[in-house]
Write a protein that holds these residues in place. Structure first.
Motif, PDB file in Angstrom:
ATOM      1  N   GLN A  56     -82.657   9.422  40.042  1.00  0.00           N
ATOM      2  CA  GLN A  56     -82.065  10.706  39.677  1.00  0.00           C
ATOM      3  C   GLN A  56     -80.575  10.697  39.972  1.00  0.00           C
ATOM      4  OE1 GLN A  56     -83.587  14.120  41.812  1.00  0.00           O
ATOM      5  NE2 GLN A  56     -82.850  15.549  40.257  1.00  0.00           N
ATOM      6  N   GLU A  57     -79.797  11.235  39.067  1.00  0.00           N
ATOM      7  CA  GLU A  57     -78.365  11.442  39.284  1.00  0.00           C
ATOM      8  C   GLU A  57     -78.074  12.937  39.265  1.00  0.00           C
ATOM      9  OE1 GLU A  57     -76.129   7.481  37.524  1.00  0.00           O
ATOM     10  OE2 GLU A  57     -76.346   9.245  36.245  1.00  0.00           O
ATOM     11  N   ILE A  58     -77.469  13.426  40.329  1.00  0.00           N
ATOM     12  CA  ILE A  58     -76.987  14.801  40.390  1.00  0.00           C
ATOM     13  C   ILE A  58     -75.471  14.727  40.284  1.00  0.00           C
ATOM     14  CG2 ILE A  58     -76.842  16.909  41.776  1.00  0.00           C
ATOM     15  CD1 ILE A  58     -79.457  16.046  43.132  1.00  0.00           C
ATOM     16  N   GLU A  59     -74.928  15.249  39.215  1.00  0.00           N
ATOM     17  CA  GLU A  59     -73.499  15.135  38.947  1.00  0.00           C
ATOM     18  C   GLU A  59     -72.764  16.368  39.465  1.00  0.00           C
ATOM     19  OE1 GLU A  59     -73.016  14.338  34.806  1.00  0.00           O
ATOM     20  OE2 GLU A  59     -74.197  12.498  34.879  1.00  0.00           O
ATOM     21  N   LEU A  60     -71.689  16.129  40.200  1.00  0.00           N
ATOM     22  CA  LEU A  60     -70.934  17.194  40.860  1.00  0.00           C
ATOM     23  C   LEU A  60     -69.454  17.096  40.503  1.00  0.00           C
ATOM     24  CD1 LEU A  60     -72.485  16.609  44.414  1.00  0.00           C
ATOM     25  CD2 LEU A  60     -73.261  18.276  42.723  1.00  0.00           C
ATOM     26  N   THR A  61     -68.855  18.245  40.280  1.00  0.00           N
ATOM     27  CA  THR A  61     -67.411  18.314  40.051  1.00  0.00           C
ATOM     28  C   THR A  61     -66.717  18.517  41.391  1.00  0.00           C
ATOM     29  OG1 THR A  61     -67.751  19.264  37.854  1.00  0.00           O
ATOM     30  CG2 THR A  61     -65.575  19.559  38.859  1.00  0.00           C
ATOM     31  N   PRO A  62     -65.681  17.723  41.709  1.00  0.00           N
ATOM     32  CA  PRO A  62     -65.051  17.802  43.029  1.00  0.00           C
ATOM     33  C   PRO A  62     -64.145  19.022  43.172  1.00  0.00           C
ATOM     34  CG  PRO A  62     -63.875  16.234  41.674  1.00  0.00           C
ATOM     35  CD  PRO A  62     -65.078  16.660  40.877  1.00  0.00           C
ATOM     36  N   PRO A  63     -63.881  19.444  44.422  1.00  0.00           N
ATOM     37  CA  PRO A  63     -62.927  20.523  44.675  1.00  0.00           C
ATOM     38  C   PRO A  63     -61.504  20.008  44.464  1.00  0.00           C
ATOM     39  CG  PRO A  63     -63.664  19.591  46.744  1.00  0.00           C
ATOM     40  CD  PRO A  63     -64.471  18.924  45.676  1.00  0.00           C
ATOM     41  N   PRO A  64     -60.508  20.916  44.457  1.00  0.00           N
ATOM     42  CA  PRO A  64     -59.120  20.508  44.194  1.00  0.00           C
ATOM     43  C   PRO A  64     -58.610  19.394  45.096  1.00  0.00           C
ATOM     44  CG  PRO A  64     -59.319  22.887  44.066  1.00  0.00           C
ATOM     45  CD  PRO A  64     -60.638  22.379  44.550  1.00  0.00           C
ATOM     46  N   ARG A  65     -59.045  19.332  46.345  1.00  0.00           N
ATOM     47  CA  ARG A  65     -58.515  18.338  47.272  1.00  0.00           C
ATOM     48  C   ARG A  65     -58.840  16.918  46.849  1.00  0.00           C
ATOM     49  NH1 ARG A  65     -61.995  18.426  52.806  1.00  0.00           N
ATOM     50  NH2 ARG A  65     -60.550  16.716  53.208  1.00  0.00           N
ATOM     51  N   TYR A  66     -59.917  16.749  46.021  1.00  0.00           N
ATOM     52  CA  TYR A  66     -60.292  15.424  45.548  1.00  0.00           C
ATOM     53  C   TYR A  66     -60.111  15.261  44.042  1.00  0.00           C
ATOM     54  CZ  TYR A  66     -62.478  14.635  50.096  1.00  0.00           C
ATOM     55  OH  TYR A  66     -62.714  14.466  51.442  1.00  0.00           O
ATOM     56  N   ALA A  67     -59.807  16.340  43.363  1.00  0.00           N
ATOM     57  CA  ALA A  67     -59.783  16.309  41.903  1.00  0.00           C
ATOM     58  C   ALA A  67     -58.712  15.371  41.360  1.00  0.00           C
ATOM     59  CB  ALA A  67     -59.564  17.722  41.356  1.00  0.00           C
ATOM     60  N   HIS A  68     -57.653  15.117  42.127  1.00  0.00           N
ATOM     61  CA  HIS A  68     -56.594  14.239  41.642  1.00  0.00           C
ATOM     62  C   HIS A  68     -57.055  12.781  41.572  1.00  0.00           C
ATOM     63  CE1 HIS A  68     -56.391  13.672  45.982  1.00  0.00           C
ATOM     64  NE2 HIS A  68     -55.719  12.550  45.764  1.00  0.00           N
TER      65      HIS A  68
ATOM     66  N   HIS B  12     -62.962  12.156  39.145  1.00  0.00           N
ATOM     67  CA  HIS B  12     -63.359  13.020  38.035  1.00  0.00           C
ATOM     68  C   HIS B  12     -64.670  13.727  38.345  1.00  0.00           C
ATOM     69  CE1 HIS B  12     -63.988  14.492  33.996  1.00  0.00           C
ATOM     70  NE2 HIS B  12     -65.116  13.829  33.902  1.00  0.00           N
ATOM     71  N   GLU B  13     -65.629  12.980  38.903  1.00  0.00           N
ATOM     72  CA  GLU B  13     -66.894  13.563  39.306  1.00  0.00           C
ATOM     73  C   GLU B  13     -67.574  12.652  40.326  1.00  0.00           C
ATOM     74  OE1 GLU B  13     -69.383  13.963  35.853  1.00  0.00           O
ATOM     75  OE2 GLU B  13     -70.104  11.908  35.992  1.00  0.00           O
ATOM     76  N   ILE B  14     -68.524  13.234  41.061  1.00  0.00           N
ATOM     77  CA  ILE B  14     -69.333  12.490  42.020  1.00  0.00           C
ATOM     78  C   ILE B  14     -70.779  12.523  41.536  1.00  0.00           C
ATOM     79  CG2 ILE B  14     -70.248  12.441  44.380  1.00  0.00           C
ATOM     80  CD1 ILE B  14     -67.390  11.641  44.347  1.00  0.00           C
ATOM     81  N   GLU B  15     -71.447  11.383  41.596  1.00  0.00           N
ATOM     82  CA  GLU B  15     -72.871  11.331  41.270  1.00  0.00           C
ATOM     83  C   GLU B  15     -73.645  11.032  42.545  1.00  0.00           C
ATOM     84  OE1 GLU B  15     -73.463   8.562  38.142  1.00  0.00           O
ATOM     85  OE2 GLU B  15     -72.722   9.928  36.593  1.00  0.00           O
ATOM     86  N   LEU B  16     -74.664  11.837  42.797  1.00  0.00           N
ATOM     87  CA  LEU B  16     -75.464  11.744  44.019  1.00  0.00           C
ATOM     88  C   LEU B  16     -76.885  11.344  43.670  1.00  0.00           C
ATOM     89  CD1 LEU B  16     -76.075  12.453  47.066  1.00  0.00           C
ATOM     90  CD2 LEU B  16     -76.412  14.818  46.285  1.00  0.00           C
TER      91      LEU B  16
END
Length: 350
Positions: free
Chosen positions: A179-191, A194-198
């Motif tokens: 399973q992949e849970i895709e997450l959009t990062p907060p501004p502190r990591y957005a630079h 692009h996304e984190i997969e868990l």
């Protein structure tokens, strides 16, 4: 919650089946209980086996593109070896254990777009009827929920979830998909990301947490992926600052530097416990099949302004996703599923 499905007759005047599942959402490793209610048809029938299958809708990549289909990932024989007379009613109770790697299909009651089901089959005189499909709801374990809660409080936003055919190298994965849970990062990591997969992989004693970062490319190069994983015991929850720990995992993932190429795959960071499967801190993970997966059919869930957990799907889940899951179970009778040998065959535990 009770799900009632009536199987079509197996042959002319054959027996019918009504499977009733007890309770609501279960965690991975939880006990699934209920009963299979049989009613004889127009003639007596010899019931050789009553079988429950756990199935999941899984995406697979091919040279020609992507496809989706049902994969059987566990089987349980819960009864059989009896004669069912004409119009006779008989109940077969069962209690079986969900595999620890069973995907999470909901969070705080909100569906994630993952399709899981329990299929009841009857074997009569060597012939098997695939039966019908009942929806199965799976919630996170306490460790999984603590991690998701921390991600939500750190500002990560749920984007989508899906099931991918394949294996993650360097892990103890047992099922033929993950399973992949895709997450959009907060501004502190957005630079940088692009996304984190868990991905959660677990055994009866611990949960392995696999994190993959889809990194942004700079002016001098293209983006690439970085992967790392950590292990947490199921009983090792209390007294931990989960926000700080999970943030440490993310920082390690984002800041990790290795040789660039088509991908950069990290191993264990300073916050990781020893890998119970690979036997060391230097075991490298392989890419998740070497591709970046987008939302599958029915998995692109609009979480609005909500973050992960208290957070992650605390907001509205797209109504069309919920409707699509319901439509899937209504129209699945004519679909063919894929039986995978890796799922094994379980035994009745009740």
């Amino acid at each position: 919650m009770v799900f009632k499905r009536l199987l079509g007759a197996i042959g002319v005047g054959g027996p019918s089946v009504d499977t009733v599942l007890d309770g609501g959402a279960l965690p991975p490793g939880g006990s699934l209980s209920g009963e299979v209610r049989l009613r004889g048809g127009g003639a007596a029938a010899e019931i050789e086996h009553v079988v429950l299958e756990l199935v999941a809708r899984v995406e697979a990549e091919h040279e020609d593109g992507e496809s989706e289909g049902l994969v059987t990932f566990e089987r349980f024989t819960v009864g059989g070896g009896f004669r069912l007379d004409e119009q006779e009613e008989r109940s077969v109770p069962f209690r079986v254990t969900l595999p620890w790697e069973t995907p999470v299909s909901e969070l705080h009651g909100q569906p994630l777009g993952i399709v899981l089901g329990v299929r009841t089959e009857l074997v009569l005189a060597g012939a098997m009827d695939k039966g019908d499909l009942d929806p199965l709801a799976v919630r996170p374990t306490p460790v999984q929920e603590a991690i998701l809660e921390a991600l939500g409080q750190l500002g990560f936003v749920f984007r989508s979830a899906d099931l991918e055919r394949g294996r993650i190298g360097g892990t103890g994965q047992r099922l033929p998909f993950y399973q992949e849970i895709e997450l959009t990062p907060p501004p502190r990591y957005a630079h940088a990301v692009h996304e984190i997969e868990l991905t959660f992989l677990a055994t009866g004693s611990a949960a392995e947490v696999v994190l993959e970062a889809d990194r942004r490319g700079g002016l001098l190069g293209s983006g690439h992926d970085t992967l790392t994983h950590f292990t947490v015991g199921h009983d090792d929850i209390a007294g931990r600052d989960w926000n700080a720990e999970v943030d440490g995992w993310i920082r390690h993932l984002v800041e990790h530097r290795q040789a660039h190429g088509s991908g950069s795959y990290g191993s264990y960071g300073p916050y990781a416990d020893p890998d119970p499967y690979a036997g060391g801190h230097d075991s490298h993970a392989e890419p998740h099949g070497g591709h970046r997966s987008g939302p599958g059919m029915g998995t692109a869930i609009a979480a609005g302004a909500a973050g992960v957990a208290v957070g992650v799907v605390g907001g509205m889940v797209a109504a069309e996703v919920v409707d699509e899951i319901g439509d899937f179970f209504e129209g699945e009778d004519d679909e063919e599923d894929e039986h995978d040998d890796d799922g094994g065959e379980g035994e009745d535990e009740g």
